[in-house]
Design a protein around this motif. Structure first.
Motif, mmCIF file in Angstrom:
data_model
loop_
_atom_site.group_PDB
_atom_site.id
_atom_site.type_symbol
_atom_site.label_atom_id
_atom_site.label_comp_id
_atom_site.label_asym_id
_atom_site.label_seq_id
_atom_site.Cartn_x
_atom_site.Cartn_y
_atom_site.Cartn_z
ATOM 1 N N ARG A 22 1.114 -1.147 -0.071
ATOM 2 C CA ARG A 22 -0.240 -0.016 0.056
ATOM 3 C C ARG A 22 0.862 1.264 -0.042
ATOM 4 N NH1 ARG A 22 -3.295 -1.615 5.328
ATOM 5 N NH2 ARG A 22 -1.286 -1.881 6.009
ATOM 6 N N GLU A 23 2.164 1.057 0.541
ATOM 7 C CA GLU A 23 3.131 2.207 0.406
ATOM 8 C C GLU A 23 3.701 2.465 -0.602
ATOM 9 O OE1 GLU A 23 3.236 4.134 3.175
ATOM 10 O OE2 GLU A 23 1.801 2.830 4.233
ATOM 11 N N PRO A 24 4.170 3.474 -1.297
ATOM 12 C CA PRO A 24 4.996 3.795 -2.361
ATOM 13 C C PRO A 24 6.202 2.751 -2.564
ATOM 14 C CG PRO A 24 4.448 5.775 -1.586
ATOM 15 C CD PRO A 24 3.922 4.904 -0.542
ATOM 16 N N ILE A 50 -4.477 -4.396 -0.984
ATOM 17 C CA ILE A 50 -4.357 -3.209 -1.707
ATOM 18 C C ILE A 50 -5.727 -2.915 -2.659
ATOM 19 C CG2 ILE A 50 -1.837 -3.537 -1.878
ATOM 20 C CD1 ILE A 50 -2.323 -4.572 -4.515
ATOM 21 N N THR A 51 -5.796 -1.687 -2.965
ATOM 22 C CA THR A 51 -6.928 -1.228 -3.854
ATOM 23 C C THR A 51 -6.238 -1.484 -5.130
ATOM 24 O OG1 THR A 51 -5.821 1.035 -4.049
ATOM 25 C CG2 THR A 51 -7.444 0.795 -2.427
ATOM 26 N N GLU A 53 -6.151 0.724 -7.519
ATOM 27 C CA GLU A 53 -5.089 1.767 -7.843
ATOM 28 C C GLU A 53 -3.800 1.590 -7.391
ATOM 29 O OE1 GLU A 53 -8.290 2.158 -6.742
ATOM 30 O OE2 GLU A 53 -9.271 3.316 -8.368
ATOM 31 N N GLN A 54 -3.629 1.027 -6.120
ATOM 32 C CA GLN A 54 -2.309 0.534 -5.438
ATOM 33 C C GLN A 54 -1.689 -0.698 -6.482
ATOM 34 O OE1 GLN A 54 -3.785 -0.028 -1.624
ATOM 35 N NE2 GLN A 54 -3.166 2.122 -0.965
ATOM 36 N N HIS A 55 -2.695 -1.498 -6.966
ATOM 37 C CA HIS A 55 -2.145 -2.619 -7.957
ATOM 38 C C HIS A 55 -1.191 -2.189 -9.128
ATOM 39 C CE1 HIS A 55 -3.815 -6.690 -9.328
ATOM 40 N NE2 HIS A 55 -2.426 -6.547 -9.718
ATOM 41 N N ALA A 57 -0.469 0.943 -9.693
ATOM 42 C CA ALA A 57 0.878 1.864 -9.321
ATOM 43 C C ALA A 57 1.853 0.914 -9.105
ATOM 44 C CB ALA A 57 0.556 2.495 -8.128
ATOM 45 N N PHE A 58 1.835 -0.159 -8.195
ATOM 46 C CA PHE A 58 2.855 -1.250 -7.899
ATOM 47 C C PHE A 58 3.423 -1.800 -9.316
ATOM 48 C CE2 PHE A 58 4.109 -5.778 -6.864
ATOM 49 C CZ PHE A 58 5.311 -5.451 -6.401
#
Ligand SMILES: [Fe+2]
Length: 287
Positions: A22-24, A50-51, A53-55, A57-58
């Motif tokens: 969930r963290e950058p 995770i959301t 969006e987080q998925h 972004a990762f």
């Protein structure tokens, strides 16, 4: 933050700890994960709620993302998220003869993702949201570098230099799925890939995606099916295979260039199974 990496199987697979997705992601952690991904083929992250969006972004830390040709199964809001689910918008389990359930059953056959592209995907990142408990739904991954390295010489001699035609539209017809819309079908013409693949670092692997392989060079239909079956049987032996037993909010990330996978059959009608996936685009053809 210190990452821990623990091998899960002698052939492939490692569990990564000491990270919160969930963290950058720091540049250092990203580099460590890229190296571990290349080395182990499959990375498992436990308990990562995770959301989408987080998925996404990762996932972007590992390359550009693909969008599946069948838009019925991608999220409207975030088309990079491909949804594998047996549940409708109201949360009800779908009838077992629904199109989405039939489509999900394709994952029960060995394949590599997006082999039907001229440049197949580099890998995928799958988030288990609702997972099957009590047997079924496990994902098996096979190490195709090891399968090639240990292949009997006589079998190896039969496949060296050969290409196979991978065909998304043929696979759908062959599996009795409803025909695709013409514009969708036109976006995925058949492609050919070598059966023995050489990677940029000089290593080699088998490259097969059995459910999509319409024809092997110079072989007729029956001989193609027999050779595909023989290669599949060889590469899916226990010593080449890691089986992932899902827990809620596992994230599993695999290298698609030298592994293949399938999902163990499960009962569609009684338990929810909802998985969200991203696919990382490849950067090179199968050479
Ligand atoms: Fe897949």
């Amino acid at each position: 933050m210190t990452l821990t990496i623990r091998e899960l199987h002698p052939g492939l697979g490692a569990e990564v700890g000491g990270i919160d997705l969930r963290e950058p992601l720091t540049a250092e952690a990203r580099d460590e994960l890229r190296a571990a991904w290349s080395r182990h083929g499959v990375l498992v992250f436990r308990d990562q709620d995770i959301t989408d969006e987080q998925h996404v972004a990762f996932s972007r830390h590992f390359g550009n993302l693909e969008v599946l040709p069948e838009r019925d199964y991608t999220e409207d809001r975030l088309p990079e998220i491909f949804i594998l689910s047996n549940v409708d918008e109201k949360g009800e389990i779908l009838p077992t003869d629904s199109a989405a359930v039939t489509f999900n059953s394709l994952t029960w056959f060995w394949h590599t993702d997006s082999c039907y592209r001229a440049i197949p995907s580099r890998g995928a990142i799958l988030h288990g949201i609702d997972v099957i408990e009590g047997g079924g739904g496990e994902t098996r991954f096979a190490n195709l570098k090891q399968a090639l390295a240990e292949m009997p010489a006589a079998l190896r001699a039969r496949i060296d230099g050969l290409k196979a035609r991978h065909n998304f539209v043929w696979m759908r017809m062959h599996r009795d799925l409803a025909p695709m819309k013409p514009e969708e079908a036109a976006s995925v013409p058949p492609v050919e890939h070598k059966l023995v693949r050489t990677h940029p670092d000089g290593s080699q692997s088998l490259y097969i995606s059995p459910v999509y392989m319409e024809r092997i060079d110079g072989l007729d239909e029956a001989a193609t099916r027999a050779l595909v079956e023989e290669l599949t049987e060889w590469a899916s032996r226990d010593r080449f295979v890691y089986e992932h037993v899902w827990q809620p909010h596992d994230i599993v990330m695999w290298d698609n260039t030298w592994t293949m996978h399938l999902v163990m059959p499960y009962d569609h009608g009684h338990q929810r199974r909802v998985m969200h996936r991203t696919a990382i685009a490849g950067t090179e053809a199968v050479l």
